[in-house]
Every structure is written in C-alpha cells, then in structure tokens.
Motif scaffolding. Structure first.
Motif, mmCIF file in Angstrom:
data_model
loop_
_atom_site.group_PDB
_atom_site.id
_atom_site.type_symbol
_atom_site.label_atom_id
_atom_site.label_comp_id
_atom_site.label_asym_id
_atom_site.label_seq_id
_atom_site.Cartn_x
_atom_site.Cartn_y
_atom_site.Cartn_z
ATOM 1 N N HIS A 177 43.904 39.448 41.605
ATOM 2 C CA HIS A 177 42.616 40.160 41.636
ATOM 3 C C HIS A 177 41.430 39.215 41.469
ATOM 4 N N ARG A 178 41.639 37.957 41.810
ATOM 5 C CA ARG A 178 40.586 36.957 41.592
ATOM 6 C C ARG A 178 39.275 37.330 42.294
ATOM 7 N N THR A 179 39.374 37.874 43.503
ATOM 8 C CA THR A 179 38.146 38.201 44.256
ATOM 9 C C THR A 179 37.309 39.231 43.502
ATOM 10 N N VAL A 180 37.974 40.266 42.995
ATOM 11 C CA VAL A 180 37.264 41.305 42.230
ATOM 12 C C VAL A 180 36.693 40.707 40.952
ATOM 13 N N LEU A 181 37.505 39.937 40.245
ATOM 14 C CA LEU A 181 37.052 39.394 38.957
ATOM 15 C C LEU A 181 35.903 38.417 39.166
ATOM 16 N N GLU A 182 35.968 37.642 40.229
ATOM 17 C CA GLU A 182 34.893 36.669 40.464
ATOM 18 C C GLU A 182 33.629 37.315 41.018
ATOM 19 N N ALA A 183 33.747 38.559 41.492
ATOM 20 C CA ALA A 183 32.526 39.282 41.896
ATOM 21 C C ALA A 183 31.639 39.532 40.669
ATOM 22 N N LEU A 184 32.258 39.544 39.485
ATOM 23 C CA LEU A 184 31.497 39.819 38.253
ATOM 24 C C LEU A 184 30.897 38.552 37.652
#
Ligand SMILES: NC(=O)c1ccc[n+]([C@@H]2O[C@H](COP(=O)([O-])OP(=O)(O)OC[C@H]3O[C@@H](n4cnc5c(N)ncnc54)[C@H](OP(=O)(O)O)[C@@H]3O)[C@@H](O)[C@H]2O)c1
Length: 286
Positions: A147-154
């Motif tokens: 889920h790196r993409t979602v987490l890095e969106a934050l």
C-alpha cells in the motif's frame, strides 16, 4: 508489484480521518468512510466518498482500512465489530498509543487474519491534507509495501520496524521530546514575564539556549551510544547544585518543577556512588 487502485476504507472521520479521506480523494482514490456520528460523513460524501453503514461494511469494502480514532481502546472496539476473515488485507492504525496498546491492537487485527500497520503521527491534520506529513509505520512490512502508493499520498512513509510497538515507541518518545522542550520554554518565559524581565531580550537568549541542545545532538548521541560520559561544561556534582536551586526556584509555580526533584535525587545518588566527575549523559547509563 501491481499498483492497487481499489477503494480504501477510513474508519473515523475526525481531524485525521477527514484529512486522510480528502487527500486520497484528491489523489483519485475511491474512499469508503464510516463515522460514529453522521455530520462529518455528509461533507465527505459531497466530496466523492462513499458512506458505509457500519464498521464491518467499510472494512469489507476498502483495503487498506485506516482506523483514525482517538485511542487504541476505541480502535479495538471497532475491530470487534468486524466478523469477516481479513486474510491478505491491511489495517492501518492512526492513533496515539503506548507500545503495549499497539501490541494488543495488532493481536486483535491478527485474530481477524489482517496485516497490521501501526502509525506514529508526527504531523498535523493540515500537513496530512497537504501531503506533507511524516508518518512513522511499524508492523507488517508486506502491508506497507503493498500500500505504499496510498501511504505516500499522505506524506513521507517511514518504516521504523517490524514489531507492532516500534512506531508507538518512536511516536511517544518524540512527543515527549517536544513536550519537555516546549514546557521548558514556557516555564522560562512565564518566570521572566512574572519578574518583569524584557521578554524580547530574554526570548532571544532562550532561543540560543535551545540551539545549543539542537547542535549538541550528535555529541549527546555518541555518549548515549558508547556509555562514555565526559563532564563537558559541568560535572554531575555541579549539575546537582544547579538542579536543586531550580527545584526551589520553580516550587509553587503553575507548571511545577517538570520532574526536576526526581532528577536531583538521581544526580545525588550518582554522585554518592562515585560518578560525580562524569557529565549529564551519565543519567542515562544502564
Ligand atoms: N489531529 C492531529 O493533528 C493529531 C496529530 C497527531 C496525532 N493525532 C492522533 O490521531 C488520533 C485521531 O485524532 P483526531 O485529531 O482525528 O481526533 P478527533 O478529531 O477527535 O476525531 C476522533 C474521531 O474518533 C471518533 N470517535 C470518538 N470516540 C469514538 C467511539 N467511542 N467510537 C467510535 N468512534 C469514536 C469520532 O467520531 P465522532 O465524529 O462521532 O465524534 C471522530 O471521528 C488521536 O489518537 C490523536 O492523538 C492527532
């Protein structure tokens, strides 16, 4: 690994949950939200989120499922409402808690079959909304990778260890650092104000003093790591005299002595045991 594009769940739409939801919606990710009271959800639905009727429904619809709730007890209460097998799914706990609370929450998530990531939120909701936060994560490295993409969106997603409790440990130690420094500054400013001191001149000197702590971090780290405690500008015997006077100076003030009476007792004990010629980092010796 293929990038996921499916819905994400957000349980709890207070300040942090709202910022996460809006940030992910702005990034084009579908978000399913659940909140105890309806009003905050209505605003997010207007912005494109989907409202779930229960925690279980939200968790079933979204992966990862963020739990942005006030404390770990509430997170566990919400996890108890989930009945389905969450094998292969990831729960992300966004709340401040102790390391032992983090372990307990991770056990609840594991009982449902889920991977668990505990987050230390070293950021404000506004920083999350701007994608400029630093969030500390620990627990499932696989969950973070997936889920790196979602987490890095934050913001910056910093992995601090595979144990459930590592992020909570970092988080509370860093919050403690902030409170110690900020309350120390407040004690000093209040004392100067109450004595009628020129506050601008005093604040400038206080800022320089805080700067010494910051620039001294590498040397302090070296001494904590090696267990060598050279006296530096003052030895423990001299620190003891100053700290005793500080305790007297702060007695009766609204913010109290900040735990310095305990520090004085520790210093006295170290001096008595023959460590009087060492420096202040000897207080951390194991
Ligand atoms: N805000 C920050 O800048 C910040 C920074 C660092 C860390 N944190 C940490 O992040 C966590 C979340 O903070 P927050 O600022 O988002 O808190 P918040 O604005 O007070 O929101 C709390 C959320 O939890 C829900 N809630 C409260 N009690 C509940 C219960 N018994 N059952 C179900 N839902 C419940 C609330 O629902 P209702 O709307 O129904 O009340 C609300 O959605 C906290 O642990 C906080 O310490 C926050």
């Amino acid at each position: 690994m293929a990038e996921r594009t499916g819905p994400v769940a957000v349980i709890g739409t207070g300040s942090i949950g709202r910022a996460v939801t809006r940030r992910l919606l702005d990034a084009g990710r579908p978000v399913v939200v659940w909140n105890r009271s309806p009003d905050p959800v209505a605003e997010l639905v207007r912005r494109g989120a989907r409202s779930a009727g229960s925690v279980a429904e939200a968790v079933a619809a979204g992966d990862p499922a963020f739990f942005a709730l006030p404390d770990p007890t509430v997170v566990r209460d919400c996890l108890r409402r989930v009945r389905e097998d969450l094998a292969g799914r990831t729960v992300v706990v966004l709340c401040t808690g102790t390391p032992s609370e983090a372990r307990l929450t991770a056990e609840h998530a594991a009982a449902l079959g889920a991977r668990c990531l505990q987050a230390g939120i070293q950021a404000s909701a506004a920083q999350i909304f701007a994608g400029a936060a630093t969030l500390l994560y620990s627990g499932s490295a696989a969950g973070l990778g997936e889920h790196r993409t979602v987490l890095e969106a934050l913001g910056r997603a910093r992995f601090v260890g595979e144990t459930a409790e590592a992020a909570a440990l970092w988080d509370l130690a860093l919050f403690g650092l902030w409170y110690d420094a900020q309350l120390g500054l407040l004690r000093a400013l209040a004392a100067a104000r109450d004595a009628g001191v020129d506050l601008d001149a005093f604040a400038e000197t206080a800022q320089a003093q805080l700067g010494h702590v910051v620039s001294g971090v590498p040397a302090t780290l070296r001494e904590v790591r090696t267990g060598e405690h050279p006296p530096g500008p003052a030895d423990l015997g001299q620190h003891l005299e100053v700290v005793r006077r500080l305790v007297a100076f702060r007695t009766g003030t609204v913010l109290g002595d900040g735990g310095l009476a305990d520090v004085a007792a520790l210093l006295a004990d170290l001096v008595q045991r023959g460590h009087g010629s060492e420096g202040i980092t000897a207080t951390t010796a194991r």
